[in-house]
Design a protein around this motif. Sequence first.
Motif, PDB file in Angstrom:
ATOM      1  N   ASP A 181      -8.583 -10.138  -7.396  1.00 42.98           N
ATOM      2  CA  ASP A 181      -8.968  -8.618  -6.943  1.00 42.98           C
ATOM      3  C   ASP A 181      -7.899  -7.799  -7.634  1.00 42.98           C
ATOM      4  O   ASP A 181      -6.770  -7.967  -7.463  1.00 42.98           O
ATOM      5  CB  ASP A 181      -9.044  -8.378  -5.562  1.00 42.98           C
ATOM      6  CG  ASP A 181     -10.037  -7.245  -5.266  1.00 42.98           C
ATOM      7  OD1 ASP A 181     -10.679  -6.524  -5.950  1.00 42.98           O
ATOM      8  OD2 ASP A 181     -10.446  -7.066  -3.779  1.00 42.98           O
TER       9      ASP A 181
ATOM     10  N   PHE B  28      -7.364  -3.162  -7.935  1.00 41.44           N
ATOM     11  CA  PHE B  28      -8.033  -1.769  -7.614  1.00 41.44           C
ATOM     12  C   PHE B  28      -7.024  -0.883  -7.323  1.00 41.44           C
ATOM     13  O   PHE B  28      -5.798  -1.106  -7.084  1.00 41.44           O
ATOM     14  CB  PHE B  28      -9.050  -1.983  -6.292  1.00 41.44           C
ATOM     15  CG  PHE B  28      -8.092  -2.760  -5.175  1.00 41.44           C
ATOM     16  CD1 PHE B  28      -7.327  -1.869  -4.298  1.00 41.44           C
ATOM     17  CD2 PHE B  28      -8.109  -4.239  -4.977  1.00 41.44           C
ATOM     18  CE1 PHE B  28      -6.762  -2.700  -3.449  1.00 41.44           C
ATOM     19  CE2 PHE B  28      -7.429  -4.602  -4.038  1.00 41.44           C
ATOM     20  CZ  PHE B  28      -6.924  -4.044  -3.096  1.00 41.44           C
TER      21      PHE B  28
ATOM     22  N   ARG C  57       0.715  -1.310  -0.093  1.00 46.77           N
ATOM     23  CA  ARG C  57      -0.028  -0.127  -0.056  1.00 46.77           C
ATOM     24  C   ARG C  57       0.838   1.427   0.028  1.00 46.77           C
ATOM     25  O   ARG C  57       0.503   2.385  -0.737  1.00 46.77           O
ATOM     26  CB  ARG C  57      -0.915   0.109   1.231  1.00 46.77           C
ATOM     27  CG  ARG C  57      -1.775   1.085   1.279  1.00 46.77           C
ATOM     28  CD  ARG C  57      -2.536   1.107   2.519  1.00 46.77           C
ATOM     29  NE  ARG C  57      -3.541   2.107   2.625  1.00 46.77           N
ATOM     30  CZ  ARG C  57      -3.830   2.960   3.740  1.00 46.77           C
ATOM     31  NH1 ARG C  57      -3.502   2.310   4.797  1.00 46.77           N
ATOM     32  NH2 ARG C  57      -4.798   3.809   3.652  1.00 46.77           N
TER      33      ARG C  57
ATOM     34  N   GLU D  97     -16.872  -3.276  -1.807  1.00 50.92           N
ATOM     35  CA  GLU D  97     -16.626  -4.104  -2.890  1.00 50.92           C
ATOM     36  C   GLU D  97     -15.222  -5.021  -3.001  1.00 50.92           C
ATOM     37  O   GLU D  97     -15.545  -5.936  -3.839  1.00 50.92           O
ATOM     38  CB  GLU D  97     -17.135  -3.616  -4.166  1.00 50.92           C
ATOM     39  CG  GLU D  97     -15.806  -2.788  -4.937  1.00 50.92           C
ATOM     40  CD  GLU D  97     -15.836  -1.228  -4.800  1.00 50.92           C
ATOM     41  OE1 GLU D  97     -16.906  -0.821  -3.802  1.00 50.92           O
ATOM     42  OE2 GLU D  97     -15.273  -0.549  -5.670  1.00 50.92           O
ATOM     43  N   ARG D  98     -14.574  -4.963  -2.059  1.00 49.37           N
ATOM     44  CA  ARG D  98     -13.415  -5.657  -2.153  1.00 49.37           C
ATOM     45  C   ARG D  98     -13.659  -7.207  -1.912  1.00 49.37           C
ATOM     46  O   ARG D  98     -14.509  -7.576  -1.290  1.00 49.37           O
ATOM     47  CB  ARG D  98     -12.436  -5.246  -0.898  1.00 49.37           C
ATOM     48  CG  ARG D  98     -11.628  -3.994  -1.206  1.00 49.37           C
ATOM     49  CD  ARG D  98     -10.547  -3.811  -2.221  1.00 49.37           C
ATOM     50  NE  ARG D  98     -10.908  -4.192  -3.357  1.00 49.37           N
ATOM     51  CZ  ARG D  98     -11.633  -3.286  -4.347  1.00 49.37           C
ATOM     52  NH1 ARG D  98     -11.623  -2.151  -3.869  1.00 49.37           N
ATOM     53  NH2 ARG D  98     -11.756  -3.884  -5.465  1.00 49.37           N
ATOM     54  N   HIS D  99     -12.776  -8.047  -2.590  1.00 42.18           N
ATOM     55  CA  HIS D  99     -12.956  -9.454  -2.488  1.00 42.18           C
ATOM     56  C   HIS D  99     -12.988  -9.951  -0.917  1.00 42.18           C
ATOM     57  O   HIS D  99     -11.919  -9.326  -0.175  1.00 42.18           O
ATOM     58  CB  HIS D  99     -11.960 -10.085  -3.393  1.00 42.18           C
ATOM     59  CG  HIS D  99     -12.144 -11.473  -3.587  1.00 42.18           C
ATOM     60  ND1 HIS D  99     -11.576 -12.233  -2.731  1.00 42.18           N
ATOM     61  CD2 HIS D  99     -12.697 -12.190  -4.655  1.00 42.18           C
ATOM     62  CE1 HIS D  99     -11.828 -13.795  -3.035  1.00 42.18           C
ATOM     63  NE2 HIS D  99     -12.672 -13.569  -4.162  1.00 42.18           N
TER      64      HIS D  99
ATOM     65  N   THR E  93      -9.259 -10.028   0.122  1.00 38.48           N
ATOM     66  CA  THR E  93      -8.771  -9.024   0.197  1.00 38.48           C
ATOM     67  C   THR E  93      -9.000  -8.396   1.645  1.00 38.48           C
ATOM     68  O   THR E  93      -8.068  -8.015   2.372  1.00 38.48           O
ATOM     69  CB  THR E  93      -9.262  -7.774  -0.935  1.00 38.48           C
ATOM     70  OG1 THR E  93      -8.866  -8.347  -2.065  1.00 38.48           O
ATOM     71  CG2 THR E  93      -8.045  -6.741  -0.545  1.00 38.48           C
ATOM     72  N   LYS E  94     -10.409  -8.727   2.090  1.00 37.12           N
ATOM     73  CA  LYS E  94     -10.658  -8.241   3.381  1.00 37.12           C
ATOM     74  C   LYS E  94     -10.049  -8.998   4.353  1.00 37.12           C
ATOM     75  O   LYS E  94      -9.620  -8.197   5.584  1.00 37.12           O
ATOM     76  CB  LYS E  94     -12.300  -8.308   3.412  1.00 37.12           C
ATOM     77  CG  LYS E  94     -12.875  -7.271   2.696  1.00 37.12           C
ATOM     78  CD  LYS E  94     -14.485  -7.456   2.697  1.00 37.12           C
ATOM     79  CE  LYS E  94     -15.199  -6.435   1.979  1.00 37.12           C
ATOM     80  NZ  LYS E  94     -16.499  -6.678   1.877  1.00 37.12           N
TER      81      LYS E  94
ATOM     82  N   HIS F  79      -9.032   2.655  -2.974  1.00 36.67           N
ATOM     83  CA  HIS F  79     -10.148   1.635  -2.857  1.00 36.67           C
ATOM     84  C   HIS F  79     -10.007   0.580  -2.029  1.00 36.67           C
ATOM     85  O   HIS F  79     -10.817  -0.464  -2.162  1.00 36.67           O
ATOM     86  CB  HIS F  79     -10.641   1.315  -4.236  1.00 36.67           C
ATOM     87  CG  HIS F  79     -11.026   2.750  -5.015  1.00 36.67           C
ATOM     88  ND1 HIS F  79     -11.195   2.546  -6.332  1.00 36.67           N
ATOM     89  CD2 HIS F  79     -11.470   3.695  -4.561  1.00 36.67           C
ATOM     90  CE1 HIS F  79     -11.862   3.731  -7.072  1.00 36.67           C
ATOM     91  NE2 HIS F  79     -12.018   4.561  -6.005  1.00 36.67           N
ATOM     92  N   LEU F  80      -9.014   0.349  -1.295  1.00 32.16           N
ATOM     93  CA  LEU F  80      -8.492  -0.517  -0.559  1.00 32.16           C
ATOM     94  C   LEU F  80      -9.542  -1.018   0.472  1.00 32.16           C
ATOM     95  O   LEU F  80      -9.932  -2.223   0.648  1.00 32.16           O
ATOM     96  CB  LEU F  80      -7.075  -0.397   0.065  1.00 32.16           C
ATOM     97  CG  LEU F  80      -6.719  -1.330   1.035  1.00 32.16           C
ATOM     98  CD1 LEU F  80      -6.520  -2.782   0.544  1.00 32.16           C
ATOM     99  CD2 LEU F  80      -5.308  -1.057   1.756  1.00 32.16           C
TER     100      LEU F  80
END
Length: 253
Positions: free
Chosen positions: A230, A232, A214, A241-243, A246-247, A236-237
């Motif tokens: 994912d 992005f 990041r 809508e993050r996968h 990713t979360k 938008h991290l």
Amino acid sequence: MSLFTVKQLTKSYPAGKTAVNNLSFELNKGECLGLVGESGCGKSTLARCLLWIESIDSGSIYFKNEAIEQLNERQLHPYRKKIQIVFQNPSAALNPKLKIKDSLIDPYAQYRKELNLSHFSYTSKDAFVKQLLEAVELPSDLANQYPHELSGGQRQRVTIARAISIEPELIVLDEPTASLDVISQGAVLTLLTELRETLNLSYLFISHDLAAVRQMSQRIMVMKEGKLVDQFNCDHLFAEERHPYTKELISIF
Ligand SMILES: Nc1ncnc2c1ncn2[C@@H]1O[C@H](COP(=O)(O)OP(=O)(O)OP(=O)(O)O)[C@@H](O)[C@H]1O
């Protein structure tokens, strides 16, 4: 402008699972594209495919609209000059028997006939090595030392200096700070960001460390079990809508 366009890239190993599975993405000139994912998800395999040190099973890799899988070894030579790699372990990347200046000069010696340097200039080996060491904020007297006489952070700066010496367009950074302590990690990441701006470089920054990715990147791709799950823009991290994967990575960083 797209530097790399990768389409449906697949790579598997004999008797193994598919290391890279139907991956498509673009890497734009001047950007740092982050690639994050847990150990074994296929990040380094993808890097080796992009560098064409590993053949691919199917798909295409375009470098500036040229399909590299269609090039023969002679045609690949100028391509190889434009892409350099910095590995996780600088000790393994440097020949222990060579003085730092001799390791540093190696890519220049290999490509000197085709080089048209704009940032560095070659007048003599010593002067060139001095410029490279200065660029990575190392004292010039390290030129006559051997790798074992340097700290891990200094050794990684030497491998970075070597990568930038021929002014490539792209550097693949494969976990470049994983072997360093936290303070050296931060300093090397800051240096890499400055070099990208000064030398107009593009990076593919590979790491399992989402915080480092990041800090470095404008865009992030997330890999899981060979697949890209994912991708992005960095801002938008934390978007809803993050996968889910990713979360999950966010929750542990
Ligand atoms: N030369 C090889 N022969 C057989 N299998 C391989 C080879 N290289 C990698 N693999 C397998 O391919 C998969 C992806 O490995 P890869 O090294 O690309 O993952 P990675 O995400 O870079 O992992 P790490 O973060 O630990 O370096 C793994 O299952 C690995 O065991």
